[in-house]
Design a protein around this motif. Structure first.
Motif, PDB file in Angstrom:
ATOM      1  N   THR A  50     -13.861 -50.540   9.739  1.00  0.00           N
ATOM      2  CA  THR A  50     -14.187 -49.426  10.795  1.00  0.00           C
ATOM      3  C   THR A  50     -13.837 -48.335  10.171  1.00  0.00           C
ATOM      4  OG1 THR A  50     -13.394 -51.075  12.574  1.00  0.00           O
ATOM      5  CG2 THR A  50     -13.376 -48.791  13.163  1.00  0.00           C
ATOM      6  N   PRO A  51     -14.926 -47.107  10.572  1.00  0.00           N
ATOM      7  CA  PRO A  51     -14.399 -45.947   9.995  1.00  0.00           C
ATOM      8  C   PRO A  51     -13.467 -45.150  10.615  1.00  0.00           C
ATOM      9  CG  PRO A  51     -16.558 -45.905  11.130  1.00  0.00           C
ATOM     10  CD  PRO A  51     -16.144 -47.280  11.043  1.00  0.00           C
TER      11      PRO A  51
ATOM     12  N   ASN B 167     -20.055 -51.438  17.930  1.00  0.00           N
ATOM     13  CA  ASN B 167     -19.544 -50.062  17.773  1.00  0.00           C
ATOM     14  C   ASN B 167     -19.754 -49.607  16.419  1.00  0.00           C
ATOM     15  OD1 ASN B 167     -19.065 -49.984  20.426  1.00  0.00           O
ATOM     16  ND2 ASN B 167     -17.082 -51.052  20.238  1.00  0.00           N
ATOM     17  N   ASP B 168     -18.530 -49.008  15.737  1.00  0.00           N
ATOM     18  CA  ASP B 168     -18.398 -48.726  14.449  1.00  0.00           C
ATOM     19  C   ASP B 168     -18.103 -49.738  13.603  1.00  0.00           C
ATOM     20  OD1 ASP B 168     -19.484 -46.146  15.403  1.00  0.00           O
ATOM     21  OD2 ASP B 168     -17.488 -45.295  15.448  1.00  0.00           O
TER      22      ASP B 168
ATOM     23  N   ARG C  77      -2.962 -44.380   4.875  1.00  0.00           N
ATOM     24  CA  ARG C  77      -1.974 -45.084   5.763  1.00  0.00           C
ATOM     25  C   ARG C  77      -2.483 -46.149   6.858  1.00  0.00           C
ATOM     26  NH1 ARG C  77       3.116 -43.132   5.111  1.00  0.00           N
ATOM     27  NH2 ARG C  77       3.444 -41.194   4.149  1.00  0.00           N
ATOM     28  N   LEU C  78      -3.740 -45.678   7.184  1.00  0.00           N
ATOM     29  CA  LEU C  78      -4.575 -46.401   8.489  1.00  0.00           C
ATOM     30  C   LEU C  78      -5.289 -47.654   7.827  1.00  0.00           C
ATOM     31  CD1 LEU C  78      -5.623 -43.827  10.996  1.00  0.00           C
ATOM     32  CD2 LEU C  78      -3.738 -45.301  10.973  1.00  0.00           C
TER      33      LEU C  78
ATOM     34  N   ARG D 272      -5.419 -50.891   9.091  1.00  0.00           N
ATOM     35  CA  ARG D 272      -5.922 -51.130  10.354  1.00  0.00           C
ATOM     36  C   ARG D 272      -7.410 -50.997  10.443  1.00  0.00           C
ATOM     37  NH1 ARG D 272      -1.788 -47.948  14.507  1.00  0.00           N
ATOM     38  NH2 ARG D 272       0.088 -48.074  13.426  1.00  0.00           N
ATOM     39  N   LEU D 273      -7.968 -50.583   9.485  1.00  0.00           N
ATOM     40  CA  LEU D 273      -9.377 -49.924   9.510  1.00  0.00           C
ATOM     41  C   LEU D 273      -9.997 -50.973   8.307  1.00  0.00           C
ATOM     42  CD1 LEU D 273      -9.365 -46.242   9.126  1.00  0.00           C
ATOM     43  CD2 LEU D 273      -9.728 -47.472  11.250  1.00  0.00           C
ATOM     44  N   GLU D 274      -9.241 -51.751   7.661  1.00  0.00           N
ATOM     45  CA  GLU D 274     -10.152 -52.715   6.851  1.00  0.00           C
ATOM     46  C   GLU D 274      -9.163 -53.849   6.718  1.00  0.00           C
ATOM     47  OE1 GLU D 274     -10.534 -50.900   2.865  1.00  0.00           O
ATOM     48  OE2 GLU D 274     -11.568 -49.142   3.647  1.00  0.00           O
TER      49      GLU D 274
END
Length: 273
Positions: free
Chosen positions: A36-37, A219-220, A58-59, A62-64
């Motif tokens: 998620t970008p 979504n993204d 840091r994220l 959560r994004l990958e």
């Protein structure tokens, strides 16, 4: 017209090949990568590129994410392959409270189970499989060695995020407290499935197509299968989660929203002392 018939001829050939495979004992594992970008909104406009890069690192957990779907003809278990945080060397304990736990789907019994842990308390969310009205398309593409076909569905956003939380939900609950009807936000899901693997399974809560779902776009976020192992030498066991307080999706959502409301009230009370 020729293109239409050519694609359907290819589809029938794939089905005939898949039928012989499905007649055998059929089980396997599919490995997925989810991305998620990062979206910082107007807040990001005030940041330097170096600050954005630090936040992205840091994220990253959560994004990958990476997942494994273990399946047979009727059931599957979908579980995150947890990674250490790139900065601290620890797992993302805060984010884990609002991410999906181990998921079990049984297409024969229409059963959905999901193990959730919320601030140290274990829950077992038991419900029916998410209803999906897929529209099958003629468009096709290759994912690895598999021929995949496109399908789309419209899904209420609340059905996709019942285990998550945002502070805006508290504001929405307050503003809608006296309303009997609220407008449900709908999102389109695009899936790519392969009839070469004729099981009605997929990543997350997605299911219901005439073949394993190898890619999902919603979504993204993109969820893409990177590897498939069919009929491994070691026999696979599909073990459904069975520990925790049993609730359905709606009950679980209510619990986490109420607990976060309580958490905010306690913090506000301490600041006002």
């Amino acid at each position: 017209m020729k293109t239409f018939f050519a694609k359907h001829s290819a589809f029938l050939i794939v089905l005939s090949v898949s039928a012989s495979l499905f007649a055998q004992e059929f089980q396997g594992k599919a490995y997925y990568f989810s991305k998620t970008p990062m979206n910082l909104g107007s807040w990001g406009a005030t940041m330097s590129e170096q600050q954005k890069k630090q936040i992205a690192e840091r994220l990253k957990n959560r994004l990958e994410k990476t997942y494994v779907l273990t399946f047979n003809k009727q059931a599957s278990v979908y579980k995150e392959d947890e990674k250490l945080d790139a900065i601290s060397g620890a797992t993302d304990s805060w984010g884990k409270n609002f991410t999906p736990g181990t998921q079990y789907k049984n297409v024969k019994t229409n059963t959905f189970l999901q193990a959730q842990e919320f601030y140290g308390k274990k829950f077992l969310v038991k419900d029916s499989l998410m209803p999906l009205k897929w529209k099958l398309q003629t468009e096709s593409k290759q994912i690895g060695q598999y021929t995949c076909f496109k399908a789309t569905a419209l899904i209420a956003k609340s059905q996709l995020s019942w285990y998550s939380f945002s502070w805006s939900q508290l504001r929405n609950n307050a503003s809608n407290a006296n309303e009997t009807d609220t407008l449900e936000e709908i999102t389109q899901v695009v899936a790519w499935y392969t009839p070469q693997l004729p099981i009605s399974q997929g990543p997350g809560e997605y299911w219901g197509l005439p073949g394993l779902i190898l890619e999902v776009n919603v979504n993204d976020t993109t969820i893409l299968c990177s590897k498939i192992v069919i009929n491994p030498e070691e026999k696979i066991k599909i073990n459904a989660p069975d520990k925790g307080q049993q609730v359905n999706k709606q009950e679980y959502k209510k619990i986490i929203v109420e607990k976060m409301q309580e958490f905010r009230n306690n913090r506000t009370g301490r600041r006002n002392r």
